[in-house]
Write an enzyme that holds these catalytic residues in place. Structure first.
Site, PDB file in Angstrom:
ATOM      1  N   PHE A 152       0.803  -1.220   0.000  1.00  0.00           N
ATOM      2  CA  PHE A 152       0.000   0.000   0.000  1.00  0.00           C
ATOM      3  C   PHE A 152       0.837   1.272   0.000  1.00  0.00           C
ATOM      4  CE2 PHE A 152       0.846  -0.092   4.590  1.00  0.00           C
ATOM      5  CZ  PHE A 152       0.982   1.260   4.879  1.00  0.00           C
ATOM      6  N   LYS A 176      -1.181  -7.030  -9.178  1.00  0.00           N
ATOM      7  CA  LYS A 176      -2.172  -7.111  -8.102  1.00  0.00           C
ATOM      8  C   LYS A 176      -1.761  -6.040  -7.096  1.00  0.00           C
ATOM      9  CE  LYS A 176      -3.161  -8.232  -4.436  1.00  0.00           C
ATOM     10  NZ  LYS A 176      -3.533  -7.213  -3.407  1.00  0.00           N
ATOM     11  N   GLU A 179      -4.973  -3.684  -1.970  1.00  0.00           N
ATOM     12  CA  GLU A 179      -6.417  -3.420  -1.963  1.00  0.00           C
ATOM     13  C   GLU A 179      -6.745  -2.132  -1.204  1.00  0.00           C
ATOM     14  OE1 GLU A 179      -4.632  -5.661  -0.490  1.00  0.00           O
ATOM     15  OE2 GLU A 179      -5.610  -6.628   1.227  1.00  0.00           O
ATOM     16  N   SER A 229       5.241  -6.956   3.492  1.00  0.00           N
ATOM     17  CA  SER A 229       5.802  -7.255   4.810  1.00  0.00           C
ATOM     18  C   SER A 229       6.593  -8.567   4.759  1.00  0.00           C
ATOM     19  CB  SER A 229       4.667  -7.361   5.827  1.00  0.00           C
ATOM     20  OG  SER A 229       3.763  -8.353   5.412  1.00  0.00           O
ATOM     21  N   CYS A 284       9.432   1.977   3.359  1.00  0.00           N
ATOM     22  CA  CYS A 284      10.353   0.888   3.692  1.00  0.00           C
ATOM     23  C   CYS A 284      11.766   1.417   3.891  1.00  0.00           C
ATOM     24  CB  CYS A 284      10.346  -0.146   2.588  1.00  0.00           C
ATOM     25  SG  CYS A 284      10.844   0.566   1.028  1.00  0.00           S
TER      26      CYS A 284
HETATM   27  P1  NAD Z   1       1.438  -6.578   3.069  1.00  0.00           P
HETATM   28  O1  NAD Z   1       2.463  -7.659   3.178  1.00  0.00           O
HETATM   29  O2  NAD Z   1       0.317  -6.584   4.035  1.00  0.00           O
HETATM   30  O3  NAD Z   1       0.768  -6.606   1.607  1.00  0.00           O
HETATM   31  C1  NAD Z   1       1.528  -6.610   0.436  1.00  0.00           C
HETATM   32  C2  NAD Z   1       0.737  -7.301  -0.673  1.00  0.00           C
HETATM   33  O4  NAD Z   1       0.503  -8.656  -0.302  1.00  0.00           O
HETATM   34  C3  NAD Z   1      -0.628  -6.671  -0.922  1.00  0.00           C
HETATM   35  O5  NAD Z   1      -0.868  -6.630  -2.304  1.00  0.00           O
HETATM   36  C4  NAD Z   1      -1.584  -7.600  -0.205  1.00  0.00           C
HETATM   37  O6  NAD Z   1      -2.857  -7.650  -0.799  1.00  0.00           O
HETATM   38  C5  NAD Z   1      -0.896  -8.950  -0.319  1.00  0.00           C
HETATM   39  N1  NAD Z   1      -1.173  -9.829   0.812  1.00  0.00           N
HETATM   40  C6  NAD Z   1      -1.450  -9.463   2.097  1.00  0.00           C
HETATM   41  N2  NAD Z   1      -1.636 -10.560   2.859  1.00  0.00           N
HETATM   42  C7  NAD Z   1      -1.468 -11.628   2.056  1.00  0.00           C
HETATM   43  C8  NAD Z   1      -1.525 -13.035   2.283  1.00  0.00           C
HETATM   44  N3  NAD Z   1      -1.793 -13.560   3.485  1.00  0.00           N
HETATM   45  N4  NAD Z   1      -1.302 -13.850   1.233  1.00  0.00           N
HETATM   46  C9  NAD Z   1      -1.016 -13.350   0.027  1.00  0.00           C
HETATM   47  N5  NAD Z   1      -0.963 -12.025  -0.246  1.00  0.00           N
HETATM   48  C10 NAD Z   1      -1.172 -11.172   0.761  1.00  0.00           C
HETATM   49  O7  NAD Z   1       2.239  -5.193   3.100  1.00  0.00           O
HETATM   50  P2  NAD Z   1       1.630  -3.726   3.173  1.00  0.00           P
HETATM   51  O8  NAD Z   1       1.100  -3.507   4.539  1.00  0.00           O
HETATM   52  O9  NAD Z   1       0.778  -3.457   2.012  1.00  0.00           O
HETATM   53  O10 NAD Z   1       2.965  -2.858   2.967  1.00  0.00           O
HETATM   54  C11 NAD Z   1       3.833  -2.506   4.008  1.00  0.00           C
HETATM   55  C12 NAD Z   1       5.009  -3.446   4.090  1.00  0.00           C
HETATM   56  O11 NAD Z   1       5.707  -3.462   2.850  1.00  0.00           O
HETATM   57  C13 NAD Z   1       6.031  -3.008   5.113  1.00  0.00           C
HETATM   58  O12 NAD Z   1       6.480  -4.148   5.796  1.00  0.00           O
HETATM   59  C14 NAD Z   1       7.151  -2.402   4.282  1.00  0.00           C
HETATM   60  O13 NAD Z   1       8.431  -2.419   4.860  1.00  0.00           O
HETATM   61  C15 NAD Z   1       7.091  -3.270   3.085  1.00  0.00           C
HETATM   62  N6  NAD Z   1       7.725  -2.616   1.949  1.00  0.00           N
HETATM   63  C16 NAD Z   1       8.961  -3.045   1.603  1.00  0.00           C
HETATM   64  C17 NAD Z   1       9.617  -2.438   0.557  1.00  0.00           C
HETATM   65  C18 NAD Z   1      10.975  -2.895   0.147  1.00  0.00           C
HETATM   66  O14 NAD Z   1      11.455  -2.433  -0.869  1.00  0.00           O
HETATM   67  N7  NAD Z   1      11.623  -3.781   0.869  1.00  0.00           N
HETATM   68  C19 NAD Z   1       9.002  -1.389  -0.145  1.00  0.00           C
HETATM   69  C20 NAD Z   1       7.726  -0.984   0.242  1.00  0.00           C
HETATM   70  C21 NAD Z   1       7.100  -1.615   1.301  1.00  0.00           C
END
Ligand code: NAD
Length: 499
Positions: A152, A176, A179, A229, A284
């Site tokens: 997000f 994808k 959401e 994450s 991040c």
């Molecule tokens: P998230 O892991 O909750 O979601 C990321 C994606 O995974 C979304 O599209 C979501 O719909 C999907 N998703 C969520 N739960 C899932 C599941 N159980 N099974 C399959 N798909 C699933 O992350 P977020 O809250 O959207 O973003 C924040 C996180 O992203 C933070 O931890 C941040 O550090 C990380 N991030 C990392 C970088 C990097 O370059 N390392 C960059 C941006 C964000």
């Protein structure tokens, strides 16, 4: 309910018009109101997108490099001309302030510009006469259909780390998005269509785990680029690779900023505030742990808290410095870390709970928060909080600070603030982190280098964009060719040797 818009998939160059069995609420975090309903893709919808992308890719891979570059340049022009529109959608669904949203689009644009150089990037090598009458050369070809699953916090930039290069290299993509803020990528899909990209090469499916799991298991998907994450990144990597896919899965972070006693403390304080509270800490590459090498901590904490007093928290469209958090649930989670920090004995210098707001009271607000005297056992130090909470950890030496950073489970970004070139050089050599800033607090590499962390911040071998991105979205072939010479011939069952 008429002001609640429907947000649907964009497949084969058009919005999907079927009826979704499930959907999710999209909020304006600054008002707390539901502004959209996003369709959640079923397995059947994902399958349909994959089928369409597969067909489109079979043609797109044969489009000449000249043709692909024309489309990329046209896309670049449209995106550049309409970047404010994308930024407004980001602010409306993510909450970050408009200038920050525009900054995100601009960084994504740089990857598009990098991808415009794809003819050069895809050049292979050629060895004439590797053996008598035999030439050997290498080529790189697209993988097929690439899935991109994004978080997000950068709803436009993170997808743009991947899709410009994937498409330039001759792949089709299925994105994808998160959401929570799904609209920016849909507008980008419209830009591609206008730029002349054939239908079906760029597709967007919205949804949750159902859609992601289908992408992970479907044999028609060749590669997965995931950002999110760490627990989900690990799951994506393990499941995707088990299903034979090429996977790069970027995870969470806890970025440390090491301030040495000889640093310019005003520069360091500015940097800590910018990198700690920009985008409400939902980056991040945010700095969340400031490691102060004594005797600078008292002075630094004072300079930081003075600056924090000037920050305006409020609606991102109203000239604020810092916007709301993305959802009420996330705001509450971050606030619970502030409670935990107090409970665990850290010194709360600036308390962001119950902030003064320039905007609607129902927004998902939390003000900038500063803790001092944080220790490595505390949850506010160990965990990624992903909010506007900055922790100061006091250490006695460079070595103690370095050891702390190297022991942490995350290794995404880090920064050192010093006027000692030798110390900075030693740090870049010794620190176990993927991206390093020297007097630079958010060292996000420029598009022609590659973005990625170490340890639990990245699963897979390949970082995003730059030449590693080109490598990820292509696979190599080596051709050994002989054009007949009158001297050829004869049967020889031995292993071919170069002569
Ligand atoms: P998230 O892991 O909750 O979601 C990321 C994606 O995974 C979304 O599209 C979501 O719909 C999907 N998703 C969520 N739960 C899932 C599941 N159980 N099974 C399959 N798909 C699933 O992350 P977020 O809250 O959207 O973003 C924040 C996180 O992203 C933070 O931890 C941040 O550090 C990380 N991030 C990392 C970088 C990097 O370059 N390392 C960059 C941006 C964000």
């Amino acid at each position: 309910m008429s002001d609640v818009k429907r947000i649907s998939h964009h497949i084969n160059g058009a919005y999907w018009t079927g009826s979704a069995e499930r959907s999710g609420d999209v909020y304006n975090p600054a008002t707390g109101k539901v502004t959209g309903k996003v369709d959640f893709a079923s397995v059947a919808v994902v399958d349909q997108a994959i089928e369409i992308a597969t067909r489109a890719q079979a043609e797109w891979r044969n489009a000449s490099l000249a043709k692909r570059v024309q489309v990329l340049f046209a896309f670049r022009e449209i995106l550049n001309a309409r970047k404010e529109e994308v930024a407004r959608l980001i602010t409306a669904e993510h909450g970050k302030v408009l200038s920050d949203a525009l900054g995100e689009v601009t960084r994504g644009l740089e990857v598009v510009e990098f991808a415009c150089g794809i003819p050069h990037l895809l050049k292979g090598s050629y060895s004439e006469g590797a053996s008598t009458s035999i030439d050997v050369y290498s080529i790189r070809q697209p993988l097929g259909v690439s899935a991109i699953i994004s978080p997000f916090n950068f709803p436009a930039m993170v997808p743009m780390w991947f899709f410009p290069i994937a498409i330039a290299a001759g792949n089709a993509v299925i994105i994808k998005p998160s959401e929570k803020d799904p609209s920016p990528v849909n507008l980008i899909a419209e830009f591609w269509k206008e730029a002349g990209l054939p239908d079906g090469v760029f597709n967007v499916v919205h949804g949750d785990k159902v859609a992601v799991d289908r992408l992970l298991e479907h044999p028609g998907i060749a590669s997965i680029s995931f950002v999110g994450s760490t627990p989900i990144a690990r799951y994506i990597y393990e499941t995707g690779t088990k299903n034979g896919k090429r996977v790069q899965a970027l995870g969470g972070a806890k970025n440390h900023m090491l301030v040495l006693p000889d640093a310019d403390l005003d520069l360091a304080a500015d940097a800590a505030v910018n990198a700690g509270f920009g985008s409400a800490g939902e980056r991040c590459m945010a700095i969340s742990a400031l490691v102060a090498v004594e005797p600078v901590a008292d002075a630094l904490v004072k300079k930081i808290s003075d600056r924090m007093a000037t920050l305006k928290t409020g609606d991102g469209t109203q000239g604020s410095d810092m916007g709301p958090l993305v959802t009420a649930v996330h705001r509450d989670k971050v606030a619970s870390y502030v409670d935990a920090g107090v409970r665990e004995g850290a010194a709360l210098v600036v308390d962001g709970r119950n902030p003064k707001i320039n905007g609607a009271a129902e927004g998902f607000w939390l003000g900038p928060t500063l803790f001092d005297r944080v220790t490595p056992e505390m949850s506010i130090y160990k965990d990624e909080i992903f909010g506007p909470v900055l922790s100061v950890i006091r250490v006695q030496s460079y070595d103690e600070g370095l050891a702390l950073i190297n022991k942490h489970q995350y290794g995404n970004g880090t920064a050192i603030f010093t006027n000692d070139g030798g110390a900075a050089r030693r740090f870049q050599n010794e620190v176990q982190v993927g991206m390093i800033g020297i007097n630079v607090p958010i060292p996000v590499p420029t598009a022609y280098y590659s973005f990625g962390g170490w340890k639990n911040s990245l699963f897979g071998d390949t970082h995003a964009h730059g030449t590693e991105g080109v490598h990820f979205f292509t696979r190599g072939k080596v051709v050994t060719s002989r054009w007949l010479d009158p001297s050829h011939g004869g049967i020889n069952l031995g292993f071919p040797q170069n002569r």
